[in-house]
Design a protein around this motif. Structure first.
Motif, short mmCIF file in Angstrom:
data_model
loop_
_atom_site.label_atom_id
_atom_site.label_comp_id
_atom_site.label_asym_id
_atom_site.label_seq_id
_atom_site.Cartn_x
_atom_site.Cartn_y
_atom_site.Cartn_z
N LYS A 6 0.96 -1.38 -0.01
CA LYS A 6 -0.02 -0.06 -0.03
C LYS A 6 0.90 1.20 0.11
CE LYS A 6 -3.95 -1.84 2.48
NZ LYS A 6 -4.71 -1.89 3.85
N THR A 449 -7.17 0.55 -14.78
CA THR A 449 -7.13 -0.90 -14.42
C THR A 449 -7.01 -2.08 -15.68
OG1 THR A 449 -8.59 0.00 -12.48
CG2 THR A 449 -8.36 -2.52 -13.07
N HIS A 498 -12.75 -8.68 -11.68
CA HIS A 498 -12.42 -7.58 -10.71
C HIS A 498 -13.08 -7.12 -9.69
CE1 HIS A 498 -9.13 -4.58 -9.88
NE2 HIS A 498 -10.12 -3.64 -10.06
N ASP A 499 -12.42 -6.55 -8.88
CA ASP A 499 -13.55 -5.82 -7.64
C ASP A 499 -13.73 -4.26 -8.24
OD1 ASP A 499 -13.03 -4.79 -4.33
OD2 ASP A 499 -14.75 -4.95 -5.38
N TRP A 500 -14.61 -4.15 -9.23
CA TRP A 500 -15.12 -2.90 -9.89
C TRP A 500 -15.87 -2.10 -8.46
CZ3 TRP A 500 -12.09 -1.72 -13.51
CH2 TRP A 500 -11.80 -2.63 -14.46
N ASP A 501 -16.40 -2.67 -7.73
CA ASP A 501 -17.04 -1.76 -6.49
C ASP A 501 -16.26 -0.93 -5.78
OD1 ASP A 501 -19.59 -4.68 -6.09
OD2 ASP A 501 -20.02 -2.54 -6.81
N SER A 502 -15.00 -1.44 -5.77
CA SER A 502 -13.93 -0.44 -5.11
C SER A 502 -13.82 1.07 -5.66
CB SER A 502 -12.52 -1.08 -4.99
OG SER A 502 -12.14 -1.52 -5.79
N LEU A 503 -13.98 0.78 -7.07
CA LEU A 503 -13.95 2.16 -7.86
C LEU A 503 -15.23 2.95 -7.79
CD1 LEU A 503 -12.00 1.28 -11.17
CD2 LEU A 503 -11.00 2.34 -9.08
N SER A 504 -16.18 2.33 -7.93
CA SER A 504 -17.41 2.91 -7.67
C SER A 504 -18.75 1.90 -7.50
CB SER A 504 -17.81 3.68 -8.99
OG SER A 504 -19.10 4.33 -9.01
#
Length: 545
Positions: A6, A449, A498-504
């Motif tokens: 991170k 991404t 992919h974890d797209w929820d982390s973007l929106s």
């Protein structure tokens, strides 16, 4: 993601820039160029965010050196050019010299001899009024290499002599193994060139003497080189040169032993990829010495292909010269003539690219002269140089020009090695809805991404690029359509998963892919057109589901 990851992924604050760049330097010294490049990219992002130009210049110089070390010469050329200009405007002469040295090295490998000599000469002149130092040694060494690759061997010998003299004048004296290895390499180039014109190798006493000095110095602690991260490169180069010498002496067993040693070192993570082209040169000479002209021709053709793959245009030209002479030895006058035509064509392409590059630099310099050297003008100039690079500004991967240039080269070289080439055209489904529903900022993050997903699911030598908008392409070197499709299936799955929820929240992204394999006589336009048709076919099939 760990806490370290991170920390490394976020741009550093102004107070952290020096620490991040110091860590990049340590990574280079410990043979981790990819780690160093990642840190330098972070430093560059942080420096640009806080408008700290000295750190921006240092980060660009570090990126350029990392790319030079890992045989990404076009990227190294662009970054070092920008770094040199920034250092110049900042009045940082040592920084400018170090950037010019990297620029000269990258330009030489690309065959841009005028720019290489100009950059190295400027570095030498900037260091002349100063006491002898490592930077002065590197400047003279860069000039010697630039002359050698441009086949000005007498001027190269004088510059190598001067580099050794300056190294001895430093307090304490700087090591000279780096200088001697490149000098021996230059002498090998001279011998091969003269053999082509004279029909036999000229006297090799100078080459043997240089090689003996290199072997002697290689056993001295601390003699590896002035620049960091060169141990693997130097050991592999030393063994490769030893293999060439053994071939030319007719010592086949020793040549094979040296070749094995070269391979051992060149497979190290910190070794430069162009060393594998040199290994193929040794294999070619070994087969030639044993009268096996057919295998020698195959090795020379593979050398050309390997050199092109790592952007080392000058080694590609050497391989083409070997092919011409080998075909002549086989009595194949037509084949020899065709090789010379290909060599001439390659030199013309290199020359055209070099002139285009120089024209862009002159245009940029003229515009810079017309403006006051204020912060606003410096930013505008830096942005202009960014546009001139071969990277896509948003995603950081190759842009359309880079893809077209590399693919055109590969289409021309496939006939020599008989290897397949496939491309995949990739389009983001319903991308307009992503922008409309989630904002253009999220749309940009989606594109970045996807670029990262592409890079993580292809081989290092494959080329992912952004064509325009939401359209990407991947060139799969040495892969037929079946292998390319398998890779694309993994890419499609990775995008969906992919974890797209982390973007929106509520964001979902998918892609459509079309794959096409190159056919004999294909142009880029024809190959891209077939992939485009396949991609739209995939979109249509998706709508019917």
């Amino acid at each position: 993601m760990s806490e370290t990851e991170k920390t490394d992924s976020a741009p550093p604050s102004p107070g952290e820039l020096d620490d991040v760049l110091a860590r990049a330097r340590r990574a280079l010294e410990t043979g981790q160029p990819d780690r160093a490049r990642s840190l330098a990219q972070r430093a560059l992002a942080g420096a640009q965010a806080c408008l700290h130009r000295p750190s921006e210049a240092r980060a660009l110089a570090c990126l350029a050196y990392c790319d030079w070390l890992t045989s990404r010469f076009r990227r190294a050329q662009a970054s070092s050019r920008r770094a040199a200009q920034l250092f110049q405007l900042l009045g940082d002469t040592p920084g400018e010299v170090d950037a010019l040295v990297t620029l000269a090295g990258a330009a030489s490998c690309l065959g841009h001899h005028e720019e290489a000599v100009e950059a190295a000469l400027l570095a030498v002149r900037l260091m002349d009024p100063m006491p002898s130092s490592a930077s002065a040694v590197l400047a003279h060494h860069a000039l010697a290499q630039a002359y050698a690759w441009s086949r000005s061997f007498e001027a190269a010998a004088e510059a190598f002599d001067r580099a050794e003299q300056v190294a001895a004048q430093c307090d304490p004296p700087e090591p000279t193994l780096q200088i001697l290895l490149q000098r021996a390499h230059a002498e090998a180039l001279r011998l091969v060139g003269e053999r082509f014109f004279k029909g036999e190798l000229p006297d090799r006493a100078c080459f043997e003497a240089l090689l003996a000095r290199c072997v002697q110095l290689a056993h001295v602690t601390g003699a590896e080189g002035i620049q960091p991260g060169l141990l693997s490169m130097h050991r592999a180069l030393l063994a490769t040169l030893g293999g060439l010498a053994a071939c030319w002496r007719g010592e086949a067993t020793l040549a094979q032993r040296e070749l094995s040693e070269a391979r051992r070192w060149s497979r190290e993570p910190s070794a430069s990829a162009w060393l594998q082209a040199l290994e193929l040169w040794v294999e070619c000479e070994w087969a030639w010495d044993r009268g096996r002209l057919g295998p020698a021709v195959q090795c020379a053709a593979l050398m050309v292909d390997a050199a092109i793959r790592v952007e080392h245009e000058e080694l590609a030209c050497v391989g083409q010269l070997l092919l011409a002479q080998l075909h002549e030895c086989q009595g194949d006058e037509r084949g020899a003539l065709e090789d010379l035509k290909l060599l001439r064509r390659r030199e013309e392409l290199i020359r055209a690219e070099s002139l285009e590059s120089r024209a862009r630099v002159v245009k940029w310099q003229l515009e810079l002269r017309e403006r006051e050297q204020t912060l606003q003008q410096l930013e505008a100039s830096s942005e202009q140089l960014e546009r001139l690079s071969l990277e896509d500004a948003l995603t950081g991967i190759a842009n359309r020009r880079h893809f077209e240039w590399r693919t055109a080269e590969r289409l021309r070289s496939r006939a020599l090695a008989g290897r397949p080439l496939s491309i995949a055209l990739i389009d983001v489904n319903d991308f307009k809805q992503v922008n409309d529903r989630h904002s253009h900022r999220v749309g940009d993050q989606v594109l970045c991404t996807i670029a990262r997903i592409l890079c993580s699911h292809v081989r290092e030598n494959d080329l992912p690029a952004r064509l325009a908008g939401d359209e990407f392409v991947v060139a799969f070197w040495d892969s037929d359509e079946r292998v390319a499709r398998q890779a694309c299936e993994r890419i499609e799955a990775a995008v969906v998963d992919h974890d797209w929820d982390s973007l929106s929240p509520g964001l979902r992204v998918s892609i459509s892919v079309g794959v096409a394999q190159a056919r004999p006589g294909d142009t880029i336009a024809q190959l891209v057109h077939r992939a485009d048709e396949a991609m739209y076919g995939a979109k249509a099939a998706r709508r019917r589901l």
